[in-house]
Design a protein around this motif. Structure first.
Motif, PDB file in Angstrom:
ATOM      1  N   PHE A  24      -3.454  45.910  46.230  1.00 20.35           N
ATOM      2  CA  PHE A  24      -4.346  45.526  45.133  1.00 20.35           C
ATOM      3  C   PHE A  24      -3.778  45.953  43.781  1.00 20.35           C
ATOM      4  CE2 PHE A  24      -7.453  45.664  48.708  1.00 20.35           C
ATOM      5  CZ  PHE A  24      -7.780  44.310  48.683  1.00 20.35           C
ATOM      6  N   GLU A  25      -3.112  47.108  43.729  1.00 18.24           N
ATOM      7  CA  GLU A  25      -2.492  47.564  42.477  1.00 18.24           C
ATOM      8  C   GLU A  25      -1.379  46.623  42.027  1.00 18.24           C
ATOM      9  OE1 GLU A  25      -1.197  51.611  42.300  1.00 18.24           O
ATOM     10  OE2 GLU A  25      -3.020  52.348  43.269  1.00 18.24           O
ATOM     11  N   CYS A  26      -0.757  45.936  42.970  1.00 23.55           N
ATOM     12  CA  CYS A  26       0.346  45.024  42.641  1.00 23.55           C
ATOM     13  C   CYS A  26      -0.114  43.585  42.440  1.00 23.55           C
ATOM     14  CB  CYS A  26       1.420  45.092  43.727  1.00 23.55           C
ATOM     15  SG  CYS A  26       2.275  46.673  43.779  1.00 23.55           S
ATOM     16  N   GLY A  27      -1.430  43.367  42.425  1.00 22.51           N
ATOM     17  CA  GLY A  27      -1.943  42.054  42.056  1.00 22.51           C
ATOM     18  C   GLY A  27      -2.301  41.125  43.190  1.00 22.51           C
ATOM     19  N   PHE A  28      -2.219  41.606  44.439  1.00 17.09           N
ATOM     20  CA  PHE A  28      -2.584  40.748  45.569  1.00 17.09           C
ATOM     21  C   PHE A  28      -4.094  40.829  45.796  1.00 17.09           C
ATOM     22  CE2 PHE A  28       1.898  41.500  46.287  1.00 17.09           C
ATOM     23  CZ  PHE A  28       2.356  40.236  46.640  1.00 17.09           C
ATOM     24  N   GLU A  29      -4.720  39.683  45.989  1.00 22.41           N
ATOM     25  CA  GLU A  29      -6.166  39.637  46.098  1.00 22.41           C
ATOM     26  C   GLU A  29      -6.666  40.063  47.473  1.00 22.41           C
ATOM     27  OE1 GLU A  29      -7.391  35.762  44.852  1.00 22.41           O
ATOM     28  OE2 GLU A  29      -7.270  36.284  42.739  1.00 22.41           O
ATOM     29  N   THR A  30      -5.848  39.862  48.509  1.00 19.93           N
ATOM     30  CA  THR A  30      -6.244  40.270  49.853  1.00 19.93           C
ATOM     31  C   THR A  30      -5.090  40.999  50.531  1.00 19.93           C
ATOM     32  OG1 THR A  30      -5.493  38.246  50.963  1.00 19.93           O
ATOM     33  CG2 THR A  30      -7.737  38.250  50.059  1.00 19.93           C
ATOM     34  N   LEU A  31      -5.428  41.919  51.412  1.00 17.12           N
ATOM     35  CA  LEU A  31      -4.415  42.674  52.144  1.00 17.12           C
ATOM     36  C   LEU A  31      -3.641  41.770  53.095  1.00 17.12           C
ATOM     37  CD1 LEU A  31      -3.094  45.363  52.896  1.00 17.12           C
ATOM     38  CD2 LEU A  31      -4.984  45.752  54.505  1.00 17.12           C
ATOM     39  N   SER A  32      -4.319  40.815  53.695  1.00 12.67           N
ATOM     40  CA  SER A  32      -3.658  39.919  54.657  1.00 12.67           C
ATOM     41  C   SER A  32      -2.579  39.080  53.963  1.00 12.67           C
ATOM     42  CB  SER A  32      -4.686  39.006  55.335  1.00 12.67           C
ATOM     43  OG  SER A  32      -5.371  38.213  54.379  1.00 12.67           O
ATOM     44  N   TYR A  33      -2.878  38.600  52.739  1.00 10.09           N
ATOM     45  CA  TYR A  33      -1.885  37.809  52.009  1.00 10.09           C
ATOM     46  C   TYR A  33      -0.699  38.686  51.600  1.00 10.09           C
ATOM     47  CZ  TYR A  33       0.205  34.700  48.550  1.00 10.09           C
ATOM     48  OH  TYR A  33       1.088  33.924  47.850  1.00 10.09           O
ATOM     49  N   PHE A  34      -0.986  39.921  51.178  1.00  2.52           N
ATOM     50  CA  PHE A  34       0.080  40.850  50.827  1.00  2.52           C
ATOM     51  C   PHE A  34       1.004  41.084  52.020  1.00  2.52           C
ATOM     52  CE2 PHE A  34       1.347  45.399  51.096  1.00  2.52           C
ATOM     53  CZ  PHE A  34       2.351  45.374  50.119  1.00  2.52           C
ATOM     54  N   ASN A  35       0.410  41.346  53.186  1.00  5.53           N
ATOM     55  CA  ASN A  35       1.218  41.591  54.389  1.00  5.53           C
ATOM     56  C   ASN A  35       2.072  40.382  54.744  1.00  5.53           C
ATOM     57  OD1 ASN A  35       0.346  44.223  54.906  1.00  5.53           O
ATOM     58  ND2 ASN A  35      -1.470  43.519  56.011  1.00  5.53           N
ATOM     59  N   ARG A  36       1.515  39.188  54.565  1.00  5.76           N
ATOM     60  CA  ARG A  36       2.237  37.966  54.900  1.00  5.76           C
ATOM     61  C   ARG A  36       3.420  37.751  53.948  1.00  5.76           C
ATOM     62  NH1 ARG A  36      -1.864  35.060  55.152  1.00  5.76           N
ATOM     63  NH2 ARG A  36      -1.789  33.746  53.279  1.00  5.76           N
ATOM     64  N   VAL A  37       3.186  37.958  52.650  1.00 11.75           N
ATOM     65  CA  VAL A  37       4.253  37.769  51.665  1.00 11.75           C
ATOM     66  C   VAL A  37       5.323  38.847  51.830  1.00 11.75           C
ATOM     67  CG1 VAL A  37       4.818  37.743  49.204  1.00 11.75           C
ATOM     68  CG2 VAL A  37       2.735  36.623  50.012  1.00 11.75           C
ATOM     69  N   PHE A  38       4.899  40.073  52.079  1.00 13.80           N
ATOM     70  CA  PHE A  38       5.857  41.179  52.246  1.00 13.80           C
ATOM     71  C   PHE A  38       6.768  40.907  53.441  1.00 13.80           C
ATOM     72  CE2 PHE A  38       7.614  45.273  53.117  1.00 13.80           C
ATOM     73  CZ  PHE A  38       7.620  45.942  51.903  1.00 13.80           C
ATOM     74  N   LEU A  39       6.187  40.484  54.536  1.00 10.25           N
ATOM     75  CA  LEU A  39       6.969  40.173  55.736  1.00 10.25           C
ATOM     76  C   LEU A  39       7.965  39.060  55.463  1.00 10.25           C
ATOM     77  CD1 LEU A  39       7.482  40.566  58.779  1.00 10.25           C
ATOM     78  CD2 LEU A  39       5.640  38.914  59.206  1.00 10.25           C
TER      79      LEU A  39
END
Length: 280
Positions: A249-264
């Protein structure tokens, strides 16, 4: 991105090449290029480094050789009262050419040819000492020290930075526009950035902005923003004890699931595995 031409000859004065120590609160985004070769060693600081069409995180000890007219920037964040610190050596083709004509300089010549894509090196203590000393010497000793540094580097294993040679096309209007947009993204990536918001910055429709941005950077707007956000998240995963959810969330991602998907997708591993592997 359309980079700004930097005038190094004016800065170097009567010296044959330019070598200086650059200490600032943090490295600001400045997408630029110059005909001179550039060797940069990061003494302190971290953030992300853009070279040609490559976007990578950097930290203390980063050592990079850039070829002529290869656009680049180091961009970081303020770290309390600790200044970011870099040593930069810039030298022209005209200066180095007489040395390259010697048979003994074949390895250096091959290395400089490869630097058109940017080269990342693993520094060692002897090399770092010479790089630091070059800013404190003058005259012929300074020239000899540079040749010695290049000789050491030419015998090291290299890691090419940019996937391919990057051809910069200069347009003053595009320079101003893309730097304005990228500076805005850098300063606001923690928040939700609407496409219309950035398009309005340079007076384009959303459709025309997307075309302009892709042509200028080689990336879509959303991919570029995600690149910056993931690089910052990677830094926080290593350097902080915040939870993965907090970091996302601090890096601008609205959901944790989307962050995990983009990070992967970007890193090839999950954030938790990345944190564990970096701690080893």
């Amino acid at each position: 991105m359309k980079a700004i031409l930097e005038d190094i000859k004016t800065n170097q004065g009567i010296s044959s090449f330019h070598a200086f120590r650059y200490q600032v609160p943090y490295f600001q985004f400045k997408w630029h290029y110059h005909p001179e070769f550039e060797l940069t060693y990061i003494v302190k600081g971290n953030g992300y480094r853009i070279v040609g069409n490559s976007y990578e995180p950097f930290a203390e000890g980063d050592l990079v050789l850039l070829g002529s007219n290869l656009p680049h920037t180091w961009s970081g964040k303020a770290d309390g009262d600790v200044n970011s610190d870099a040593i930069v050596i810039q030298f022209s083709s005209e200066f180095i050419l007489p040395f390259l004509e010697l048979n003994e300089s074949l390895l250096i010549k091959n290395m400089l040819d490869s630097s058109l894509r940017g080269i990342n090196f693993e520094p060692d203590e002897q090399l770092v000492t010479k790089i630091i000393e070059i800013t404190e010497t003058n005259g012929v000793e300074r020239i000899l020290k540079l040749i010695s540094i290049l000789d050491i580097l030419s015998k090291k294993q290299i890691k090419l930075i940019a996937p391919n040679t990057f051809h910069n096309i200069v347009s003053k209007k595009s320079e101003v526009r893309i730097n304005k947009v990228c500076l805005f993204i850098q300063n606001n990536f923690q928040n939700k950035i609407y496409l219309k918001e950035v398009a309005d910055l340079i007076y384009l429709t959303e459709s025309n902005f997307c075309k302009f941005f892709k042509k200028a950077t080689g990336k879509t707007y959303s991919d570029y923003v995600n690149e910056i956000r993931i690089n910052e998240a990677s830094r926080l995963l290593i350097q902080s004890d915040r939870t993965i959810s907090q970091i996302s969330f601090e890096c601008g991602f609205e959901t944790l699931s989307y962050f995990n998907r983009v990070f992967l997708y970007k890193k090839g591993i999950t954030p938790s595995v990345y944190r564990k592997s970096s701690a080893v």
